[in-house]
Write a protein that holds these residues in place. Structure first.
Motif, PDB file in Angstrom:
ATOM      1  N   ALA A  46       0.841  -1.156  -0.063  1.00 59.13           N
ATOM      2  CA  ALA A  46       0.021   0.106   0.015  1.00 59.13           C
ATOM      3  C   ALA A  46       0.799   1.421   0.164  1.00 59.13           C
ATOM      4  O   ALA A  46       0.510   2.230  -0.679  1.00 59.13           O
ATOM      5  CB  ALA A  46      -1.038  -0.233   1.152  1.00 59.13           C
ATOM      6  N   TRP A  47       1.845   1.281   1.047  1.00 57.32           N
ATOM      7  CA  TRP A  47       2.831   2.336   0.741  1.00 57.32           C
ATOM      8  C   TRP A  47       3.519   2.603  -0.493  1.00 57.32           C
ATOM      9  O   TRP A  47       3.460   3.776  -0.901  1.00 57.32           O
ATOM     10  CB  TRP A  47       3.949   2.247   1.729  1.00 57.32           C
ATOM     11  CG  TRP A  47       4.747   3.408   2.078  1.00 57.32           C
ATOM     12  CD1 TRP A  47       4.961   4.296   2.783  1.00 57.32           C
ATOM     13  CD2 TRP A  47       6.209   3.309   1.234  1.00 57.32           C
ATOM     14  NE1 TRP A  47       6.017   5.179   2.448  1.00 57.32           N
ATOM     15  CE2 TRP A  47       6.771   4.407   1.539  1.00 57.32           C
ATOM     16  CE3 TRP A  47       6.764   2.343   0.252  1.00 57.32           C
ATOM     17  CZ2 TRP A  47       8.001   4.717   0.813  1.00 57.32           C
ATOM     18  CZ3 TRP A  47       7.963   2.589  -0.193  1.00 57.32           C
ATOM     19  CH2 TRP A  47       8.560   3.732   0.284  1.00 57.32           C
ATOM     20  N   LEU A  48       3.890   1.586  -1.005  1.00 56.80           N
ATOM     21  CA  LEU A  48       4.437   1.518  -2.571  1.00 56.80           C
ATOM     22  C   LEU A  48       3.368   2.075  -3.701  1.00 56.80           C
ATOM     23  O   LEU A  48       3.933   3.004  -4.396  1.00 56.80           O
ATOM     24  CB  LEU A  48       5.172   0.272  -2.953  1.00 56.80           C
ATOM     25  CG  LEU A  48       5.881   0.167  -4.116  1.00 56.80           C
ATOM     26  CD1 LEU A  48       7.058   0.940  -4.329  1.00 56.80           C
ATOM     27  CD2 LEU A  48       6.187  -1.278  -4.710  1.00 56.80           C
ATOM     28  N   ARG A  99      -6.463  -0.207  -8.040  1.00 55.96           N
ATOM     29  CA  ARG A  99      -7.179  -0.887  -8.877  1.00 55.96           C
ATOM     30  C   ARG A  99      -6.149  -1.924  -9.790  1.00 55.96           C
ATOM     31  O   ARG A  99      -5.154  -1.904  -9.853  1.00 55.96           O
ATOM     32  CB  ARG A  99      -7.901  -0.276 -10.082  1.00 55.96           C
ATOM     33  CG  ARG A  99      -7.040   0.623 -10.940  1.00 55.96           C
ATOM     34  CD  ARG A  99      -7.971   1.288 -12.261  1.00 55.96           C
ATOM     35  NE  ARG A  99      -7.195   1.898 -13.209  1.00 55.96           N
ATOM     36  CZ  ARG A  99      -6.974   3.287 -13.073  1.00 55.96           C
ATOM     37  NH1 ARG A  99      -7.744   4.032 -12.227  1.00 55.96           N
ATOM     38  NH2 ARG A  99      -6.444   3.725 -14.148  1.00 55.96           N
ATOM     39  N   SER A 100      -6.778  -3.075 -10.161  1.00 57.02           N
ATOM     40  CA  SER A 100      -6.066  -4.157 -10.741  1.00 57.02           C
ATOM     41  C   SER A 100      -5.854  -3.878 -12.524  1.00 57.02           C
ATOM     42  O   SER A 100      -7.025  -3.363 -12.877  1.00 57.02           O
ATOM     43  CB  SER A 100      -6.679  -5.457 -10.649  1.00 57.02           C
ATOM     44  OG  SER A 100      -6.799  -5.850  -9.399  1.00 57.02           O
ATOM     45  N   ASP A 101      -4.614  -3.659 -12.918  1.00 51.77           N
ATOM     46  CA  ASP A 101      -4.297  -3.289 -14.105  1.00 51.77           C
ATOM     47  C   ASP A 101      -3.033  -3.635 -14.480  1.00 51.77           C
ATOM     48  O   ASP A 101      -2.119  -3.882 -13.729  1.00 51.77           O
ATOM     49  CB  ASP A 101      -4.753  -1.563 -14.586  1.00 51.77           C
ATOM     50  CG  ASP A 101      -3.831  -0.529 -13.511  1.00 51.77           C
ATOM     51  OD1 ASP A 101      -2.842  -1.205 -12.735  1.00 51.77           O
ATOM     52  OD2 ASP A 101      -4.340   0.389 -13.384  1.00 51.77           O
ATOM     53  N   ALA A 102      -2.655  -3.242 -15.752  1.00 45.62           N
ATOM     54  CA  ALA A 102      -1.262  -3.606 -16.217  1.00 45.62           C
ATOM     55  C   ALA A 102      -0.086  -3.012 -15.262  1.00 45.62           C
ATOM     56  O   ALA A 102       0.740  -3.408 -15.001  1.00 45.62           O
ATOM     57  CB  ALA A 102      -1.253  -3.289 -17.779  1.00 45.62           C
ATOM     58  N   ALA A 103      -0.396  -1.790 -14.974  1.00 50.03           N
ATOM     59  CA  ALA A 103       0.415  -0.872 -14.359  1.00 50.03           C
ATOM     60  C   ALA A 103       0.837  -1.572 -13.034  1.00 50.03           C
ATOM     61  O   ALA A 103       2.036  -1.436 -12.226  1.00 50.03           O
ATOM     62  CB  ALA A 103       0.091   0.565 -14.163  1.00 50.03           C
ATOM     63  N   LEU A 104      -0.304  -1.969 -12.243  1.00 52.26           N
ATOM     64  CA  LEU A 104      -0.076  -2.694 -10.798  1.00 52.26           C
ATOM     65  C   LEU A 104       0.711  -3.754 -11.248  1.00 52.26           C
ATOM     66  O   LEU A 104       1.702  -4.250 -10.325  1.00 52.26           O
ATOM     67  CB  LEU A 104      -1.353  -2.838 -10.283  1.00 52.26           C
ATOM     68  CG  LEU A 104      -1.570  -3.602  -9.003  1.00 52.26           C
ATOM     69  CD1 LEU A 104      -0.577  -2.973  -7.732  1.00 52.26           C
ATOM     70  CD2 LEU A 104      -2.821  -3.836  -8.404  1.00 52.26           C
ATOM     71  N   GLN A 105       0.447  -4.646 -12.203  1.00 50.77           N
ATOM     72  CA  GLN A 105       1.042  -5.919 -12.092  1.00 50.77           C
ATOM     73  C   GLN A 105       2.605  -5.544 -12.529  1.00 50.77           C
ATOM     74  O   GLN A 105       3.551  -6.266 -12.072  1.00 50.77           O
ATOM     75  CB  GLN A 105       0.527  -6.767 -13.625  1.00 50.77           C
ATOM     76  CG  GLN A 105       1.227  -7.912 -13.591  1.00 50.77           C
ATOM     77  CD  GLN A 105       0.820  -8.893 -12.640  1.00 50.77           C
ATOM     78  OE1 GLN A 105      -0.264  -8.875 -12.081  1.00 50.77           O
ATOM     79  NE2 GLN A 105       1.712  -9.884 -12.253  1.00 50.77           N
ATOM     80  N   GLU A 119       5.682  -6.936 -10.060  1.00 50.93           N
ATOM     81  CA  GLU A 119       6.693  -7.849 -10.659  1.00 50.93           C
ATOM     82  C   GLU A 119       8.073  -7.252 -10.380  1.00 50.93           C
ATOM     83  O   GLU A 119       9.105  -8.058 -10.249  1.00 50.93           O
ATOM     84  CB  GLU A 119       6.444  -8.194 -12.131  1.00 50.93           C
ATOM     85  CG  GLU A 119       5.255  -8.933 -12.366  1.00 50.93           C
ATOM     86  CD  GLU A 119       4.796  -9.024 -13.901  1.00 50.93           C
ATOM     87  OE1 GLU A 119       5.775  -8.358 -14.877  1.00 50.93           O
ATOM     88  OE2 GLU A 119       3.944  -9.961 -14.428  1.00 50.93           O
ATOM     89  N   THR A 120       8.267  -5.983 -10.527  1.00 55.39           N
ATOM     90  CA  THR A 120       9.688  -5.460 -10.101  1.00 55.39           C
ATOM     91  C   THR A 120       9.880  -5.093  -8.642  1.00 55.39           C
ATOM     92  O   THR A 120      10.776  -4.362  -8.344  1.00 55.39           O
ATOM     93  CB  THR A 120       9.528  -3.946 -11.173  1.00 55.39           C
ATOM     94  OG1 THR A 120       8.543  -3.285 -10.738  1.00 55.39           O
ATOM     95  CG2 THR A 120       9.468  -4.524 -12.515  1.00 55.39           C
ATOM     96  N   ASN A 139      12.072  -2.391  -2.232  1.00 54.40           N
ATOM     97  CA  ASN A 139      13.188  -1.713  -3.196  1.00 54.40           C
ATOM     98  C   ASN A 139      14.135  -0.940  -2.198  1.00 54.40           C
ATOM     99  O   ASN A 139      14.610  -0.025  -2.500  1.00 54.40           O
ATOM    100  CB  ASN A 139      12.184  -0.755  -3.912  1.00 54.40           C
ATOM    101  CG  ASN A 139      11.314  -1.539  -4.927  1.00 54.40           C
ATOM    102  OD1 ASN A 139      11.314  -2.538  -5.198  1.00 54.40           O
ATOM    103  ND2 ASN A 139      10.428  -0.832  -5.188  1.00 54.40           N
ATOM    104  N   GLY A 140      14.623  -1.745  -1.285  1.00 54.64           N
ATOM    105  CA  GLY A 140      15.759  -1.149  -0.465  1.00 54.64           C
ATOM    106  C   GLY A 140      15.375  -0.036   0.656  1.00 54.64           C
ATOM    107  O   GLY A 140      16.511   0.316   1.238  1.00 54.64           O
ATOM    108  N   VAL A 141      14.410   0.247   0.703  1.00 56.65           N
ATOM    109  CA  VAL A 141      14.028   1.370   1.730  1.00 56.65           C
ATOM    110  C   VAL A 141      13.219   0.822   2.735  1.00 56.65           C
ATOM    111  O   VAL A 141      12.409  -0.007   2.691  1.00 56.65           O
ATOM    112  CB  VAL A 141      12.845   2.447   1.026  1.00 56.65           C
ATOM    113  CG1 VAL A 141      12.518   3.310   1.946  1.00 56.65           C
ATOM    114  CG2 VAL A 141      13.551   2.912  -0.430  1.00 56.65           C
TER     115      VAL A 141
END
Length: 537
Positions: free
Chosen positions: A341-343, A352-358, A362-363, A381-383
């Protein structure tokens, strides 16, 4: 202790002297004068190192220690060794050196004028039939009813705060836990103690003294056969039929007469067709005139405790403390969802679920570590976001983020990876239903919305934040409960075989105590590979 004294129509002996009690009136007089809690160690005599370990455990818990020595006739069937059971009262007194009092009741003291034959076993507390369908149950009909009857009478007379018993006879311990009113109603607490073994691996037992040297060497093959089964599990075997047959074949080859070799669930005592987690492999054999029991707890992985429940019930605190007490890892799955949620907030990602969230999922690199003081550190992510994920804006966003199928799929996969080796206490909202359905202990913590709002306000104040009015917090909690319970993806619900623990009005320490007891009903202290147990002689 310095010597012992017999209590009669005299003053209590000086402090440090053991008292020998030989009547109910002497017992009542001692109990009245003892002061403070009584820690009770019931035995049938023939005391040995195993009993001494029970006495040390009772002494270590504080209070006055009372040992009873009574060979109970109602738990022996016709043809069993009641008349030949070891009876050495003078030796028992010596073996109980660290005890405040030893009580030697007679049959009349326990059962009155009634003839305590096996026909009276039904006058004891009712027994759950499922608990005596396996192991010794079919071989000793009426035995456990007799054990329940005598224990109910002993505890009713002594009224102890604590009763200390060994894990050697696990079936008996389980029957007492689940059927004895004093324990079920928590009028006293049960402290189980791991099995103490001789140098050859055989469990300490009063009956061992009846074995000849050659029979003793033969009996020592019993723990060796169980060790073979344990080695097979470590090599990957999980089929109960194979494990049972392995033990039986090894014992048959030594000409030991085997009653049974059974793999059962530790809590229900029902057969386990396949080992997944922790199970009890119990064995009973005859060596000459003596019937011996032994068991081994087999683990395909270390145990898992799954703690679910709505927000604000104290799950994180309870989980952390319980994990530390048991020497297990604390898996804070709620913090994992908070981190996502923070990220998403940091990246201005729509909820919402979409390609950007995927792509984001994944990264991302989500890492859980444990700090110098046992606290869980969350890095994404290192934070280090351990503190940031507790901010109000993150708290308000988490329910909607956790309801996204994409998020749950990724995090559930990570959580299950943690659970492959076990050895953890996890907390969340679907730990016992979706993530770890085979957990050894599943708990559903709950509390009223008003109590949870009060706790949330206190937590925010402690973190230097200004909490909103309690009514506002309570409304937010009620809304979150509704969202969690009605969402289509892994809704919040209690596992069918979970235990509900209400936390209103009790301290965190009391909750942890209760959960530790529930855990040890499923995973004995002696089965903990991460725990220190008494070495063999």
């Amino acid at each position: 202790m310095n010597g012992h004294a017999v209590l009669g129509n005299v003053d209590m002996p000086t402090k440090g002297a053991m008292v020998i009690l030989r009547s109910n009136s002497e017992l009542d007089q001692w109990l009245a004068a003892a002061g403070g809690p009584i820690h009770f160690v019931p035995t049938m005599g023939g005391l040995h190192r195993g009993h001494q370990q029970l006495i040390r455990a009772a002494r270590g818990a504080g209070g006055r220690v009372l040992v009873s020595v009574f060979v109970n006739p109602t738990q022996f069937a016709a043809g069993e060794d009641f008349t030949t059971y070891p009876r050495h009262p003078d030796r028992d007194i010596q073996q109980a050196a660290d005890t405040d009092a030893v009580w030697f009741p007679t049959v009349e003291h326990i059962y009155g004028d009634a003839n305590p034959d096996r026909s009276h076993a039904g006058s004891g507390p009712p027994i759950k039939p499922s608990l005596i369908q396996t192991l010794c149950g079919p071989w000793r009909p009426g035995h456990f009813e007799g054990v329940l009857m005598v224990m109910a009478r002993l505890l009713e007379r002594v009224q102890p705060a604590l009763v200390v018993m060994g894990e050697k006879d696990w079936q008996q311990l389980t029957v007492l836990r689940q059927c004895l009113p004093a324990l079920c109603e928590k009028r006293c607490r049960l402290l189980p103690v791991p099995v103490v073994r001789e140098g050859d691996g055989l469990p300490c037992s009063s009956r061992n003294s009846r074995l000849s040297p050659s029979q003793r060497r033969q009996a020592a093959l019993l723990p060796q056969a169980l060790g073979d089964a344990e080695a097979a599990v470590q090599a990957g075997e999980r089929r109960s039929a194979v494990l049972e047959q392995l033990v039986r074949a090894r014992l048959d080859a030594t000409e030991l007469r085997v009653d049974y070799a059974q793999l059962v669930h530790p809590l229900t005592l029902q057969p386990c067709p396949h080992l997944d987690g922790v199970a009890l492999l119990g064995v009973a054999v005859h060596v000459g005139p003596v019937r011996l029991l032994d068991h081994r707890f087999l683990l395909s992985r270390q145990p898992i405790i799954a703690i679910d429940g709505p927000a604000g019930t104290g799950k994180s605190t309870v989980t952390r403390l319980l994990a530390a007490r048991l020497g297990l890892l604390h898996l804070d799955t709620g913090a994992m969802y908070r981190a996502v949620a923070w990220l998403m907030l940091e990246n201005r990602q729509p909820i919402r679920s979409d390609a950007a969230l995927q792509q984001l999922l994944e990264t991302m690199e989500l890492r859980l570590a444990w700090g110098d003081h046992g606290q869980q550190v969350i890095c994404i992510n290192g934070v280090d976001v351990s503190d940031a994920i507790r901010l109000p804006r993150v708290t308000a966003t988490v329910p909607r983020v956790a309801a996204l199928p994409q998020v749950r799929q990724v995090l559930t996969r990570q959580q299950r990876a943690f659970g492959q080796q076990g050895g953890l206490v996890s907390e969340g909202r679907d730990m016992g239903t979706a993530v770890f359905p085979n957990a050894e202990l599943k708990v559903y913590l709950t509390a009223t919305a008003a109590e949870r709002a009060r706790r949330r306000a206190a937590d925010m104040t402690q973190r230097g934040q200004t909490p909103p009015p309690l009514a506002t917090l309570e409304a937010q909690i009620a809304e979150r409960d509704h969202l969690d319970r009605t969402r289509t993806e892994a809704p919040l619900r209690q596992a069918e075989d979970g235990v509900v623990v209400a936390t209103d009005g009790i301290t965190v320490e009391q909750v942890v105590d209760d959960l530790e007891e529930l855990f040890h009903q499923r995973v004995p202290r002696g089965a903990e590979p991460w725990a220190n147990t008494e070495p063999v002689a």
